[in-house]
Design a protein around this motif. Structure first.
Motif, PDB file in Angstrom:
ATOM      1  N   UNK B  23       0.808  -1.218   0.000  1.00  0.00           N
ATOM      2  CA  UNK B  23       0.000   0.000   0.000  1.00  0.00           C
ATOM      3  C   UNK B  23       0.840   1.265   0.000  1.00  0.00           C
ATOM      4  N   UNK B  24       1.919   1.273   0.795  1.00  0.00           N
ATOM      5  CA  UNK B  24       2.803   2.453   0.797  1.00  0.00           C
ATOM      6  C   UNK B  24       3.436   2.598  -0.591  1.00  0.00           C
ATOM      7  N   UNK B  25       3.863   1.466  -1.179  1.00  0.00           N
ATOM      8  CA  UNK B  25       4.461   1.486  -2.516  1.00  0.00           C
ATOM      9  C   UNK B  25       3.498   2.053  -3.554  1.00  0.00           C
ATOM     10  N   UNK B  26       2.242   1.583  -3.520  1.00  0.00           N
ATOM     11  CA  UNK B  26       1.236   2.072  -4.485  1.00  0.00           C
ATOM     12  C   UNK B  26       0.969   3.564  -4.305  1.00  0.00           C
ATOM     13  N   UNK B  27       0.858   3.991  -3.041  1.00  0.00           N
ATOM     14  CA  UNK B  27       0.573   5.412  -2.786  1.00  0.00           C
ATOM     15  C   UNK B  27       1.722   6.303  -3.263  1.00  0.00           C
ATOM     16  N   UNK B  28       2.984   5.853  -2.985  1.00  0.00           N
ATOM     17  CA  UNK B  28       4.146   6.641  -3.418  1.00  0.00           C
ATOM     18  C   UNK B  28       4.231   6.681  -4.943  1.00  0.00           C
ATOM     19  N   UNK B  29       3.918   5.549  -5.577  1.00  0.00           N
ATOM     20  CA  UNK B  29       3.967   5.491  -7.046  1.00  0.00           C
ATOM     21  C   UNK B  29       2.933   6.458  -7.641  1.00  0.00           C
ATOM     22  N   UNK B  56      13.219  10.564 -10.404  1.00  0.00           N
ATOM     23  CA  UNK B  56      12.289  10.986  -9.346  1.00  0.00           C
ATOM     24  C   UNK B  56      12.498  10.140  -8.085  1.00  0.00           C
ATOM     25  N   UNK B  57      12.946  10.766  -6.984  1.00  0.00           N
ATOM     26  CA  UNK B  57      13.204   9.970  -5.763  1.00  0.00           C
ATOM     27  C   UNK B  57      11.957   9.277  -5.207  1.00  0.00           C
ATOM     28  N   UNK B  58      10.775   9.895  -5.383  1.00  0.00           N
ATOM     29  CA  UNK B  58       9.545   9.269  -4.871  1.00  0.00           C
ATOM     30  C   UNK B  58       9.286   7.936  -5.566  1.00  0.00           C
ATOM     31  N   UNK B  59       9.545   7.916  -6.894  1.00  0.00           N
ATOM     32  CA  UNK B  59       9.344   6.676  -7.651  1.00  0.00           C
ATOM     33  C   UNK B  59      10.311   5.597  -7.147  1.00  0.00           C
ATOM     34  N   UNK B  60      11.566   5.987  -6.880  1.00  0.00           N
ATOM     35  CA  UNK B  60      12.544   5.005  -6.382  1.00  0.00           C
ATOM     36  C   UNK B  60      12.145   4.464  -5.014  1.00  0.00           C
ATOM     37  N   UNK B  61      11.594   5.356  -4.189  1.00  0.00           N
ATOM     38  CA  UNK B  61      11.128   4.916  -2.867  1.00  0.00           C
ATOM     39  C   UNK B  61       9.948   3.933  -3.041  1.00  0.00           C
ATOM     40  N   UNK B  62       9.075   4.238  -4.017  1.00  0.00           N
ATOM     41  CA  UNK B  62       7.937   3.353  -4.308  1.00  0.00           C
ATOM     42  C   UNK B  62       8.441   1.985  -4.752  1.00  0.00           C
ATOM     43  N   UNK B  63       9.461   1.979  -5.645  1.00  0.00           N
ATOM     44  CA  UNK B  63      10.020   0.719  -6.147  1.00  0.00           C
ATOM     45  C   UNK B  63      10.616  -0.078  -4.983  1.00  0.00           C
ATOM     46  N   UNK B  64      11.294   0.636  -4.067  1.00  0.00           N
ATOM     47  CA  UNK B  64      11.883  -0.015  -2.887  1.00  0.00           C
ATOM     48  C   UNK B  64      10.793  -0.733  -2.080  1.00  0.00           C
ATOM     49  N   UNK B  65       9.669  -0.059  -1.850  1.00  0.00           N
ATOM     50  CA  UNK B  65       8.582  -0.676  -1.077  1.00  0.00           C
ATOM     51  C   UNK B  65       7.941  -1.834  -1.851  1.00  0.00           C
ATOM     52  N   UNK B  66       7.813  -1.677  -3.185  1.00  0.00           N
ATOM     53  CA  UNK B  66       7.191  -2.751  -3.966  1.00  0.00           C
ATOM     54  C   UNK B  66       8.094  -3.990  -4.031  1.00  0.00           C
TER      55      UNK B  66
END
Lengths: 122, 147
Positions: B23-29, B56-66
């Protein structure tokens, strides 16, 4: 008719993919400990398992079917209908993976399936 | 601690981890992609979107969570039933609805609330069944014993 076929590919693709991955992970065996190094070693064994690489393309196929379906049918139909994958997955778990699905688990799965369909419909 | 209870606790912890990561990954993405804006479906548009996405750092953070979601999902499936983990993961829909009400002050339709209640009852029903009903593969047992 094409929407029904698309939904079947979406549901069977994701369910089939996850069942293949589950089978692969069970044969790989659980990590000895839940520590970073042990989990990395587990992942190393997992990505060398053929079932993992059977599951990934099936899940990709399912994702592609979702994209195509969304261009054919409204999202309010597609996403709630995809909740049927909970039921399909449970059948797969019982008859392919040989899991013991008790009455309580079946009842829970059916409630989750209806609940997800209602939430997704908004 | 009895092994049955230990199995249940570690399964629930991993299910919680995969729900949070997904969920955190989806929201950040979603947040990262909405900052990038609508992608034009032309060669130039796709190249530009790719450039903006990878910087985009937010996308990388999203990828990390996914990736965290995929790792926890694969790990929990190495010992727990698929028919246990899959419905339990739906708990994320209920959590997202509560978060949307609490933090985004979204209004939620009665139909959606009924869905949330059904998911919670369903997850509780599944949660009180045995997390593992199949035997661990012989190969895996040998490997665990030797390690």
């Amino acid at each position: 008719m094409r929407i029904v076929i698309g939904l079947a590919i979406l549901i069977l693709g994701s369910t089939g993919g996850e069942i293949a991955i589950t089978h692969g992970m069970k044969s790989v065996g659980e990590p000895a400990q839940l520590r970073p190094l042990a989990v990395l070693q587990f992942l190393g064994r997992a990505v060398r398992n053929g079932w993992f690489w059977t599951g990934v393309p099936l899940m990709a196929l399912s994702f592609y079917a979702l994209l195509v379906l969304l261009s054919w049918a409204p999202i309010t139909l597609v996403i709630p209908a995809s909740a049927l994958s909970y039921v399909a997955g449970t059948f797969g778990a019982k008859f392919i993976l040989g899991e013991d699905v008790s009455t309580a688990r079946w009842a829970g799965v059916i409630l989750v399936c209806i609940g997800v369909a209602l939430v997704a419909a908004g | 601690m009895p092994s049955e209870q230990r199995l249940r606790i570690k399964t629930l912890v991993m299910v919680l981890a995969l729900v949070v990561c997904a969920n955190v990954g989806d929201l950040l993405l979603k947040r990262g992609m909405s900052r990038i804006g609508a992608v034009e479906l032309t060669a130039h548009g796709i190249v530009q979107a790719f450039r903006l996405t990878v910087t985009n750092p937010t996308i990388w953070l999203a990828i990390f969570f996914l990736i965290g979601f995929m790792v926890s999902y694969m790990t929990v499936l190495s010992w727990a039933d698929y028919s246990y983990v899959m419905p339990a993961g739906a708990f994320g829909y209920a959590v997202l609805t509560f978060l949307a009400v609490l933090f985004l002050h979204e209004s939620v339709s009665p139909r959606r609330w009924v869905g949330v209640v059904l998911i919670c009852v369903g997850v509780l029903l599944v949660g009180q069944t045995k997390p593992r009903t199949t035997e661990v593969a012989r190969e895996a047992v040998v490997r665990c014993e030797s390690s």
